[in-house]
Design a protein around this motif. Structure first.
Motif, mmCIF file in Angstrom:
data_model
loop_
_atom_site.group_PDB
_atom_site.id
_atom_site.type_symbol
_atom_site.label_atom_id
_atom_site.label_comp_id
_atom_site.label_asym_id
_atom_site.label_seq_id
_atom_site.Cartn_x
_atom_site.Cartn_y
_atom_site.Cartn_z
ATOM 1 N N VAL A 1 0.787 -1.248 -0.129
ATOM 2 C CA VAL A 1 -0.339 0.106 0.084
ATOM 3 C C VAL A 1 1.055 0.970 0.253
ATOM 4 O O VAL A 1 1.799 1.093 0.858
ATOM 5 N N ARG A 2 0.340 2.280 -1.117
ATOM 6 C CA ARG A 2 1.368 3.517 -1.376
ATOM 7 C C ARG A 2 -0.171 4.788 -0.366
ATOM 8 O O ARG A 2 -1.359 4.795 -1.456
ATOM 9 N N ASP A 3 0.635 6.169 0.013
ATOM 10 C CA ASP A 3 -0.320 6.818 -0.024
ATOM 11 C C ASP A 3 0.918 8.460 -0.513
ATOM 12 O O ASP A 3 2.035 8.383 -0.185
ATOM 13 N N LYS A 4 0.139 8.806 -0.903
ATOM 14 C CA LYS A 4 0.443 10.019 -1.885
ATOM 15 C C LYS A 4 -0.321 11.416 -1.363
ATOM 16 O O LYS A 4 -0.965 11.209 -2.150
ATOM 17 N N ARG A 5 0.846 12.605 -1.189
ATOM 18 C CA ARG A 5 0.174 13.763 -0.648
ATOM 19 C C ARG A 5 1.324 14.843 -1.357
ATOM 20 O O ARG A 5 2.446 14.574 -1.492
ATOM 21 N N ASP A 6 -0.116 15.659 -1.708
ATOM 22 C CA ASP A 6 1.004 16.939 -2.734
ATOM 23 C C ASP A 6 -0.424 17.987 -2.597
ATOM 24 O O ASP A 6 -1.472 18.147 -3.287
ATOM 25 N N ARG A 7 0.275 19.004 -1.718
ATOM 26 C CA ARG A 7 -0.236 20.865 -1.440
ATOM 27 C C ARG A 7 -1.472 19.895 -0.765
ATOM 28 O O ARG A 7 -2.858 20.150 -1.012
ATOM 29 N N GLY A 8 -1.775 19.007 -0.067
ATOM 30 C CA GLY A 8 -3.422 18.844 0.687
ATOM 31 C C GLY A 8 -4.121 17.791 -0.152
ATOM 32 O O GLY A 8 -5.064 17.489 0.830
ATOM 33 N N THR A 9 -3.404 17.362 -0.898
ATOM 34 C CA THR A 9 -4.289 16.008 -1.548
ATOM 35 C C THR A 9 -3.891 14.905 -1.403
ATOM 36 O O THR A 9 -2.459 14.743 -0.879
ATOM 37 N N LEU A 10 -4.841 13.508 -1.005
ATOM 38 C CA LEU A 10 -4.518 12.335 -0.796
ATOM 39 C C LEU A 10 -4.873 11.581 -2.048
ATOM 40 O O LEU A 10 -5.935 11.414 -2.440
#
Length: 414
Positions: A208-217
């Motif tokens: 499992v991986r999560d990516k966060r960029d400028r408040g988005t998931l």
């Protein structure tokens, strides 16, 4: 007024005389079943710095909670001219039933550190206030237990081979990748792979991986399952259907992942029987959701705990009889005679009861073709695997009957 304003302003009943302020809010306050609801917890200390060293497990009926996305973000406010400093934590709540969801009042251990002081941090017991939000069941999703609600959902699969005809002992790997916006990779339902007679089904550890960029998931889950064909015949590997609610289009959608029909030759016939129900569409299976709720309630969300738990399960799988036999199968397919010999003897040691030294000729005499010359089999890796695989079926069947009889003995003798 923005809903987030409740996080930033001073709640009613609080004043600058309070040493510690604890707040909680949710966004959105009304969500679809399976939609991510962000729970924000803010802790502030008067003329000091406040934090929650260990966020407690939150038991939420009808929903599951994932851990804070970070160790917290610094928060600072002036209340009645007094400075308050602390941390803000963001957790994810995924409702799985309709109606009012209650996040109950929960005890918190708050650590207070005074600025410019060399003294140890002060520990205080505080309360996370109760907070509620509403969950709506999408039309047509009644009975769907582990729903994902999002604006963007993708699922794709690849196969290690496109061959329609394979031989006994050969394997086929299926890789499935699921991704969605505003959904953690931990929030996807693990895919269930039905048992099929004559077909070895070996799921690998999901990634499992999560990516966060400028408040988005955005989250991703990758699963791999290896099918090993144990007998000749025609086998149908079931389709998989993944159901999700499109928040933007307001409709229930599904992503079908087609199965495979494979003709298997080169060994004894086996009656491959397709499972009556795949159980992967997300309909039914409340017991699985309940199990997840219990695990999460016990604190499985803690990253260190998760890591240790997964590592323990990984070790168990690596030391299982199936894992040893799979390594033997892989070595035999490689054609490496020495590696195959080592692998089959390691497997024999694993299944041996320890009363005597594991010997292949003894094993085959007891469970398989005792007339075969083992010395001739040693140099033919695929043939060796086929012979041992047949003997293993007999061994497994006898072990199953013996274990079943042992379970029945106590009531018969009582």
């Amino acid at each position: 007024m923005s809903r987030w304003f409740v996080v930033l302003c001073m709640p009613l009943g609080l004043h600058a005389g309070d040493d510690v302020i604890v707040r909680a809010s949710v966004q959105p306050e009304e969500a679809w079943q399976g939609q991510r609801v962000q729970l924000t917890v803010v802790v502030l200390g008067k003329d000091s710095w406040a934090q929650i060293p260990n966020m407690p497990a939150l038991k939420v009926g009808g929903a599951y909670v994932l851990p804070p996305e970070s160790q917290g973000v610094r928060a600072q406010e002036q209340i009645d001219g007094v400075s308050y400093t602390g941390q803000r934590y963001e957790l994810s709540v995924y409702p799985q039933v309709g109606g009012e969801i209650v996040i109950p009042e929960t005890s918190l251990q708050v650590s207070l550190s005074s600025f410019g002081s060399g003294s140890a941090a002060q520990e205080k017991q505080e309360k996370l206030p109760e907070i509620r939000f509403r969950s709506k069941v999408p039309p047509g999703a009644e009975g769907v237990d582990w729903l994902v609600s999002t604006t963007d959902f993708k699922a794709e699969q690849t196969w290690s081979s496109e061959a329609k005809a394979l031989k006994v002992g050969e394997s086929l790997k299926r890789t499935i990748r699921i991704s969605a916006s505003d959904v953690s990779g931990m929030a996807f339902k693990p895919i269930e792979y039905p048992a099929i007679e004559g077909l070895g089904v070996y799921p690998a550890e999901a990634v499992v991986r999560d990516k966060r960029d400028r408040g988005t998931l955005s989250g991703e889950r990758q699963e791999e399952v290896t099918y090993i064909f144990e007998g000749a015949g025609e086998v149908v590997i079931p389709d998989i259907e993944l159901v999700w609610w499109n928040v933007q289009e307001q409709k229930l959608e599904s992503v079908p992942l087609a199965g495979r029909k494979v003709t298997v030759s080169g060994g004894s016939p086996v009656g491959y029987r397709e499972a009556e129900e795949s159980g992967v569409s997300g309909r039914g299976g409340w017991w699985l959701l309940a199990l997840v709720g219990v695990i999460l309630g016990m604190g499985v969300w803690r990253r260190e705990w998760i890591s240790a738990w997964l590592e323990e399960r990984k070790v168990e799988r690596e030391q299982s009889e199936k894992a040893y036999f799979k390594r033997f199968e892989q070595a035999s397919r490689s054609g490496d005679v020495a590696a195959t010999q080592r692998a089959v003897m390691a497997w024999l040691d694993r299944v041996s009861d320890g009363s005597q030294v594991a010997r292949l000729d003894v094993f085959l005499k007891r469970y398989g073709d005792g007339g075969r010359d083992v010395t001739q089999l040693w140099g033919h890796t695929e043939e060796l695997y086929a012979v041992v695989s047949e003997a293993r079926k007999v061994w497994a069947s006898q072990r199953h009957r013996r274990e079943r009889a042992e379970r029945l003995l106590p009531p018969l003798n009582s």
